[in-house]
Design an enzyme around this catalytic site. Structure first.
Site, PDB file in Angstrom:
ATOM      1  N   ASP A 133       0.819  -1.211   0.000  1.00  0.00           N
ATOM      2  CA  ASP A 133       0.000   0.000   0.000  1.00  0.00           C
ATOM      3  C   ASP A 133       0.854   1.263   0.000  1.00  0.00           C
ATOM      4  O   ASP A 133       0.665   2.165  -0.818  1.00  0.00           O
ATOM      5  CB  ASP A 133      -0.944   0.004   1.207  1.00  0.00           C
ATOM      6  CG  ASP A 133      -2.004  -1.077   1.101  1.00  0.00           C
ATOM      7  OD1 ASP A 133      -2.198  -1.579  -0.025  1.00  0.00           O
ATOM      8  OD2 ASP A 133      -2.619  -1.425   2.129  1.00  0.00           O
ATOM      9  N   HIS A 134       1.798   1.340   0.950  1.00  0.00           N
ATOM     10  CA  HIS A 134       2.606   2.553   1.066  1.00  0.00           C
ATOM     11  C   HIS A 134       3.458   2.771  -0.176  1.00  0.00           C
ATOM     12  O   HIS A 134       3.519   3.882  -0.722  1.00  0.00           O
ATOM     13  CB  HIS A 134       3.495   2.461   2.313  1.00  0.00           C
ATOM     14  CG  HIS A 134       4.275   3.709   2.567  1.00  0.00           C
ATOM     15  ND1 HIS A 134       5.451   3.715   3.304  1.00  0.00           N
ATOM     16  CD2 HIS A 134       4.082   4.989   2.180  1.00  0.00           C
ATOM     17  CE1 HIS A 134       5.917   4.949   3.358  1.00  0.00           C
ATOM     18  NE2 HIS A 134       5.107   5.738   2.680  1.00  0.00           N
ATOM     19  N   VAL A 135       4.118   1.730  -0.640  1.00  0.00           N
ATOM     20  CA  VAL A 135       4.978   1.857  -1.819  1.00  0.00           C
ATOM     21  C   VAL A 135       4.157   2.235  -3.048  1.00  0.00           C
ATOM     22  O   VAL A 135       4.581   3.056  -3.868  1.00  0.00           O
ATOM     23  CB  VAL A 135       5.756   0.550  -2.059  1.00  0.00           C
ATOM     24  CG1 VAL A 135       6.559   0.633  -3.353  1.00  0.00           C
ATOM     25  CG2 VAL A 135       6.691   0.270  -0.890  1.00  0.00           C
ATOM     26  N   ARG A 169       1.445   3.992  -3.036  1.00  0.00           N
ATOM     27  CA  ARG A 169       1.096   5.409  -2.906  1.00  0.00           C
ATOM     28  C   ARG A 169       2.262   6.294  -3.357  1.00  0.00           C
ATOM     29  O   ARG A 169       2.061   7.339  -3.985  1.00  0.00           O
ATOM     30  CB  ARG A 169       0.710   5.737  -1.458  1.00  0.00           C
ATOM     31  CG  ARG A 169      -0.555   5.069  -0.973  1.00  0.00           C
ATOM     32  CD  ARG A 169      -1.136   5.787   0.242  1.00  0.00           C
ATOM     33  NE  ARG A 169      -0.188   5.972   1.308  1.00  0.00           N
ATOM     34  CZ  ARG A 169      -0.016   5.128   2.329  1.00  0.00           C
ATOM     35  NH1 ARG A 169      -0.745   4.018   2.390  1.00  0.00           N
ATOM     36  NH2 ARG A 169       0.863   5.384   3.280  1.00  0.00           N
ATOM     37  N   ILE A 170       3.479   5.888  -3.019  1.00  0.00           N
ATOM     38  CA  ILE A 170       4.662   6.644  -3.437  1.00  0.00           C
ATOM     39  C   ILE A 170       4.780   6.636  -4.959  1.00  0.00           C
ATOM     40  O   ILE A 170       5.028   7.676  -5.589  1.00  0.00           O
ATOM     41  CB  ILE A 170       5.930   6.057  -2.783  1.00  0.00           C
ATOM     42  CG1 ILE A 170       5.888   6.240  -1.258  1.00  0.00           C
ATOM     43  CG2 ILE A 170       7.181   6.713  -3.356  1.00  0.00           C
ATOM     44  CD1 ILE A 170       7.031   5.568  -0.533  1.00  0.00           C
TER      45      ILE A 170
END
Length: 693
Positions: free
Chosen positions: A436-438, A440-441
């Site tokens: 998820d975080h990656v 978003r980046i």
């Protein structure tokens, strides 16, 4: 496509065809070469005789085939690659591709491996009399020569026919013509070059004849220039010893010194990350005594040091072009730290320290970040700084990566850097359980690439000119002032709107005016605990400094309570046994004692505001405020507090209003006319009397 033309250029009196970029560098940096040869380009230093160490092939290629060079410079550099031999053949091939992108073609690229076509071209060239043809003729003869002496003889034609002594001398140095047979002739070429320098750049002649200035280098600086794996323990021990000496003295000078020494330790950490030796940063931390470590990495920073190192190392290696795989952020604990607001902020503070350590000159002399690297030091610093700035963006905009404000903060990245990061993170995400975080980046980088730069976005400019210098000192000014000052207009502006809107006053810091905090409903909730702070801990200006000695209480709320305390005389209702002489009568006529409430409610207003204690109390009709029992109000700033669980009313500015719901709130007071209590429709029986103005 148009074929390349070989032309001779003259840069401040230095004539050249093969090395125009080097000639421009020498003409632009003569003072640097004389005063600080250690920070100069290595090829330039080698050519001028300041060092006997031949630069690496990559360092040579950076000068003869610079990035973003013109077609003319690129074609000349390709000719040099052919002269330097097979080691530079890949550089020649890559240069041909770049040249085709500029709409030109190198005349030797398609026939370089065909001896018959090369021989035919040589015959045609002999018939031409232009400088272009003469240079090509010498080039083909050099390529056909076998021995070093034969090559030099052919190159010397450039000196006699075209006055290109500078090019001949540089090629002789690079090809290593050092035999006794050629030594005398090379000295003649060298004298011709120094004579040319005397007329245009006398400092360069002085450098070639006298050599560079040799400043005394202290042992510690010399230690920092050696490979890190050989010097890390000694360097850390030296810095720690000075840190502990400074800790013995508590004054401003020692505090400044300790701050500088702390950044020296952090510089060593960043150097290890840029060098791809992340474990060395753990060694540096372990070599620091706990007392020093607590000051360099205070509080939570010490706990998240590992996460900050892993994040910084990951992004730095991407910017430096590393192709190795990276550890899962969840596996090393970084993902968990990023989810915590306070641990994430601590990581951000460490990343800021990392940036400062490479942008500021922490040591007495400029120290290259990677002394043994073939890369230009300024290029390394720029890449590391951009990497740390992007890592800081990851921490500061965690969870809001796709918002407009977040995307605007990515404008410092070049399109090439964004594409590099997107490709790297896509590969990185393939092996992750939680993406998820990656993702978003990646999405934010793609949006930032596709959107137009905002007018308010931070703009950065880079120079690819030939005056680039490999010194960290010149990079210091890039980020010296990370915070901006916000000016609030005062004319022709809605000040109420300006003051109540958020203002950006620094990196990820906003401020806005707010209404004052309302008075607490229960006075008993105020903490009146006396301050126990020592004079050493707090100073009169609110900063922790050993040079100040005036103590402040640790809780600002205590000061607020002291400032808000009413100075008027408080009248307390007499106890039942003392009320025998009241208007109710005397003696046996004393009413049955009522329960005394626990709370005493303090009110304040425009006039004097006594404390309303008990269920009822009479005040004169011309007093400063009316007191109500069953929900009565008063004139002034605030209404009286209603009994039976009542809350307090509000102050009025006109006619007094009627008290409402004794069980809920007291009546609204007034400035000119007091209000009367109201309970069950009976006014004045248990209610307060009318207040005065």
């Amino acid at each position: 496509m148009e074929a390349n033309k070989r032309q001779i250029v003259e840069v401040d009196g230095i004539k050249s065809y093969f090395f125009p970029h080097l000639a421009h560098y020498l003409a632009s940096n003569d003072e640097l070469l004389v005063n600080n040869i250690a920070q100069a380009n290595k090829l330039a230093a080698f050519v001028l005789g300041a060092t006997d160490k031949r630069p690496s092939n990559e360092e040579i290629a950076e000068m003869i085939l610079p990035n973003d060079s013109s077609a003319y410079v690129l074609a000349a550099g390709m000719d040099v690659c052919l002269i330097l031999g097979d080691d530079f053949r890949p550089k020649f091939d890559s240069g041909a591709e770049k040249l085709s992108q500029l709409g030109q073609a190198h005349d030797l690229a398609p026939i370089i491996d065909d001896e018959k076509k090369i021989s035919m071209l040589a015959r045609k060239t002999k018939l031409k009399k232009s400088n272009d043809a003469k240079i090509l003729q010498v080039l083909l003869k050099v390529l056909g020569a076998e021995e070093a002496e034969e090559k030099f003889v052919e190159l010397s034609e450039l000196s006699s026919a075209l006055d290109l002594d500078f090019d001949v001398y540089v090629l002789a140095k690079l090809l290593g013509f050092a035999s006794e047979e050629l030594q005398e002739e090379i000295e003649i070429i060298r004298d011709n070059v120094t004579d040319a320098f005397e007329a245009c750049k006398p400092l360069l002649k002085k450098l070639m004849i006298e050599g560079p200035k040799i400043d005394s280098v202290d042992p510690f600086t010399q230690l920092l220039l050696t490979p890190q794996e050989e010097s890390i323990e000694k360097a850390v021990s030296h810095i720690v010893a000075r840190f502990e000496e400074a800790s013995a003295v508590e004054d401003d000078e020692s505090l400044v010194l300790k701050s500088q020494l702390g950044y020296q330790l952090i510089f060593l950490v960043v150097r290890s990350l840029a060098d791809g030796k992340r474990d060395a940063s753990r060694t540096i931390q372990s070599l620091m005594p706990s007392s020093v470590r607590a000051e360099v990495f205070p509080g939570l920073q010490r706990s998240v040091f590992k996460s900050a190192v892993f994040l910084a190392s990951h992004i730095i290696q991407v910017f430096l072009g590393s192709m190795k795989s990276f550890e899962d952020w969840a596996f090393v604990g970084l993902a968990e730290d990023l989810e915590s607001t306070w641990r994430r902020r601590a990581i951000a503070e460490l990343l800021k320290k990392f940036r400062i350590s490479v942008l500021e000159q922490c040591f007495s002399q400029p120290i290259p970040l990677l002394p043994q690297s073939e890369l230009n030091n300024e290029t390394v610093i720029e890449n590391v700084n951009n990497a740390l700035q992007f890592a800081l963006w990851i921490t500061e905009f965690y969870g809001s990566e796709s918002e407009k404000k977040s995307l605007n903060q990515l404008q410092f990245l070049s399109p090439k850097s964004k594409n590099l990061l997107v490709d790297s993170f896509k590969k990185f995400a393939q092996g992750l359980d939680s993406k998820d975080h990656v993702n978003r980046i990646i999405e934010s980088l793609e949006k930032s690439s596709s959107s137009e730069p905002s007018a308010t976005a931070k703009q950065t400019t880079t120079s690819n000119g030939p005056t680039t210098v490999s010194t960290a000192a010149q990079v210091v000014t890039v980020e010296k002032m990370p915070f901006s000052r916000q000016t609030i207009p005062c004319e022709g502006t809605d000040l109420a709107n300006v003051l109540n809107s958020a203002k950006i006053i620094g990196e990820s810091v906003t401020v806005a005016a707010h209404d004052v905090i309302p008075e607490k409903l229960n006075a008993e909730k105020n903490d009146n605990t006396p301050s126990t702070a020592s004079p050493v801990q707090f100073s009169s200006d609110g900063w922790d400094s050993p040079t100040k000695s005036v103590a402040l209480p640790p809780k600002i709320s205590t000061l607020e309570e002291e400032q808000e305390e009413d100075t008027t005389i408080t009248k307390v209702s007499p106890q039942p046994q003392e009320r025998t002489g009241t208007a109710w009568g005397s003696g046996d006529a004393t009413p049955v004692p009522l329960a005394t409430p626990v709370n005493e409610y303090k009110v304040s207003g425009f006039g004097a505001a006594p404390v309303a204690s008990g269920f009822g109390q009479f005040a004169s009709s011309n007093g400063t405020s009316g007191r109500g029992s069953y929900g009565g109000g008063r004139g002034g700033d605030r209404g009286g507090r209603g009994a039976y669980g009542g809350d307090r009313g509000r102050g009025g500015s006109g006619d007094g209003s009627r008290g409402y719901r004794g069980g809920d709130r007291g009546g609204r007071g007034s400035y000119g006319e007091g209000s009367r209590g109201y309970q069950g429709g009976r006014a004045g029986f248990f209610g307060g009397s009318r207040g005065g103005s």
